[in-house]
Design a protein around this motif. Sequence first.
Motif, PDB file in Angstrom:
ATOM      1  N   VAL B  26       0.870  -1.052   0.056  1.00 28.04           N
ATOM      2  CA  VAL B  26       0.050   0.084  -0.186  1.00 28.04           C
ATOM      3  C   VAL B  26       0.928   1.123  -0.133  1.00 28.04           C
ATOM      4  CG1 VAL B  26      -1.790  -1.281   1.212  1.00 28.04           C
ATOM      5  CG2 VAL B  26      -0.336   0.208   2.497  1.00 28.04           C
ATOM      6  N   PRO B  27       0.243   2.359  -0.650  1.00 26.63           N
ATOM      7  CA  PRO B  27       1.244   3.377  -0.623  1.00 26.63           C
ATOM      8  C   PRO B  27       1.360   3.900   0.767  1.00 26.63           C
ATOM      9  CG  PRO B  27      -0.670   3.742  -1.903  1.00 26.63           C
ATOM     10  CD  PRO B  27      -0.992   2.418  -1.292  1.00 26.63           C
ATOM     11  N   GLU B  28       2.423   4.723   1.028  1.00 24.81           N
ATOM     12  CA  GLU B  28       2.972   5.318   2.296  1.00 24.81           C
ATOM     13  C   GLU B  28       1.719   5.966   3.004  1.00 24.81           C
ATOM     14  OE1 GLU B  28       7.235   6.385   2.300  1.00 24.81           O
ATOM     15  OE2 GLU B  28       6.491   7.671   4.040  1.00 24.81           O
ATOM     16  N   GLY B  29       1.528   5.619   4.423  1.00 22.87           N
ATOM     17  CA  GLY B  29       0.481   6.381   5.035  1.00 22.87           C
ATOM     18  C   GLY B  29      -1.049   5.831   4.850  1.00 22.87           C
ATOM     19  N   ALA B  30      -1.213   4.940   3.717  1.00 24.13           N
ATOM     20  CA  ALA B  30      -2.334   4.413   3.513  1.00 24.13           C
ATOM     21  C   ALA B  30      -2.506   3.072   4.559  1.00 24.13           C
ATOM     22  CB  ALA B  30      -2.459   3.765   2.417  1.00 24.13           C
ATOM     23  N   PRO B  31      -3.937   2.954   4.909  1.00 23.32           N
ATOM     24  CA  PRO B  31      -4.114   1.743   5.787  1.00 23.32           C
ATOM     25  C   PRO B  31      -3.627   0.286   5.280  1.00 23.32           C
ATOM     26  CG  PRO B  31      -6.180   2.533   4.845  1.00 23.32           C
ATOM     27  CD  PRO B  31      -5.009   3.499   4.573  1.00 23.32           C
ATOM     28  N   PRO B  32      -3.189  -0.536   6.048  1.00 27.32           N
ATOM     29  CA  PRO B  32      -2.703  -2.052   5.651  1.00 27.32           C
ATOM     30  C   PRO B  32      -3.875  -2.725   4.903  1.00 27.32           C
ATOM     31  CG  PRO B  32      -3.054  -1.824   8.100  1.00 27.32           C
ATOM     32  CD  PRO B  32      -3.301  -0.282   7.558  1.00 27.32           C
ATOM     33  N   VAL B  33      -3.363  -3.477   4.024  1.00 23.84           N
ATOM     34  CA  VAL B  33      -4.293  -4.562   3.342  1.00 23.84           C
ATOM     35  C   VAL B  33      -3.423  -5.818   3.473  1.00 23.84           C
ATOM     36  CG1 VAL B  33      -5.193  -5.444   1.251  1.00 23.84           C
ATOM     37  CG2 VAL B  33      -5.132  -3.027   1.797  1.00 23.84           C
ATOM     38  N   ARG B  34      -4.250  -6.861   4.243  1.00 19.47           N
ATOM     39  CA  ARG B  34      -3.267  -7.691   4.626  1.00 19.47           C
ATOM     40  C   ARG B  34      -4.118  -9.186   4.283  1.00 19.47           C
ATOM     41  NH1 ARG B  34      -1.730  -6.714  10.766  1.00 19.47           N
ATOM     42  NH2 ARG B  34      -4.043  -6.383  10.844  1.00 19.47           N
ATOM     43  N   LEU B  35      -3.407 -10.321   3.602  1.00 20.76           N
ATOM     44  CA  LEU B  35      -4.314 -11.420   3.357  1.00 20.76           C
ATOM     45  C   LEU B  35      -3.565 -12.523   4.393  1.00 20.76           C
ATOM     46  CD1 LEU B  35      -3.112 -11.721  -0.501  1.00 20.76           C
ATOM     47  CD2 LEU B  35      -5.509 -11.865   0.661  1.00 20.76           C
TER      48      LEU B  35
END
Lengths: 104, 321
Positions: B26-35
């Motif tokens: 994810v772009p810096e500062g964006a919330p995490p997206v995790r699998l």
Amino acid sequence: MAIEVRVPTILRSYTGGSKIVEGAGDTLSGLLDDLDAKHSGLKGRLITPEGGLHRFVNIYVNDEDVRFLGALDAKLNDGDSITILPAVAGGALGFAAAAAFFGR
Amino acid sequence: MARYESLLDACGGTPLVGLPRLSPTVPEGAPPVRLWAKLEDRNPTGSIKDRPALYMVREAEESGRLRPGDTILEPTSGNTGISLAMVAKLRGYRLVCVMPENVSSERIQLLRMYGAEIIFSPAAGGSNQAVAVAKQIAAEHPDWVMLFQYGNAANARAHYETTGPELLHDLPTITHFVAGLGTTGTLMGTGRYLREKVEDIQIVAAEPRYGEIVYGLRNIDEGYVPELYDATVLNRRFSVSTRDAVLRTRQLVDVEGIFAGFSSGAILHAALAVAHEAVKAGKRADVAFVICDGGWKYLSTGAYGGTLTDAEEALEGQLWA
């Protein structure tokens, strides 16, 4: 506006044997009308007399089930790929045998 | 917990592992997206089907439909049969499986090893032949008990009572649940549980798109939707090609070291699609998906090596999920 439509074997009698046909429409409903004009009778195999999608027909827009995208009102875009498939429980054949036991 | 009274007691409680390398950046500062992958291959016979098999047998015992020494008949393309064979052996039943002959040889060997008897329906005849074979057996053995996983509420209940709570316990921040759609038991049971507990949860189905031979239908009216299926439990449903399933199955082992069967690759494909959408939308996502089984039973297909086109051809006409 060209949309590619993949037709399953069991419906190719309506498309002169073609596996892939092209159609146009802003919505799935519009596309099916366009297809039916070129391949008469096809729409009647996909839509019930009440006007909904046939229970045993699955239609996918870019690999996603159209029932979750608005069904017949699903918006289509140029270059979309449509796949029509019969509903068969993940392809497992066991269901058919099972259904036979229960007289369905 | 690591000690159990018997193998049947060791069913479920599978690990949920993060996929830091396959999760999208994810772009810096964006919330995490995790699998997150739920490793269902860690069940007693190596697949998620141990859960419904155990529940269906227990339910039949409790309702009096199944009595000691009875014969269970199950049409199955593999994993459910293997799970039932193990449960039947330990609980004292005989198991007869009806299955199409185009399943991998490992599955057949495993079934026989667990003591199941197999009746094949010809692959070329598709579902029509399976129906014919089944009708014949039913007429000859009216006393055999069929658990019928496609319409057995205990199948979905196994996931409502075990898979769902396990996921929520291990991942309270879950936003998406992705699983395969066959009998629909996993998605219906887990999906219903998570919908009750997690606001705005997204329940996503991935179904295998087989070659035409496998469908073997003569017309649309021969289609079948499992009795368990309730579309309102789902938010989205993806059809995954053999090629995409193979590609993702290889990525699982290449990138994260998870050696899985092809249905898990199909599920990862859908999981990645929703994960990338979350990145685009700038939303936090914890996407949990199911690893249905390990890859061992599919090695003989040869689809783990060579080009994707070779693998596609190797799996053509096979039930790979």
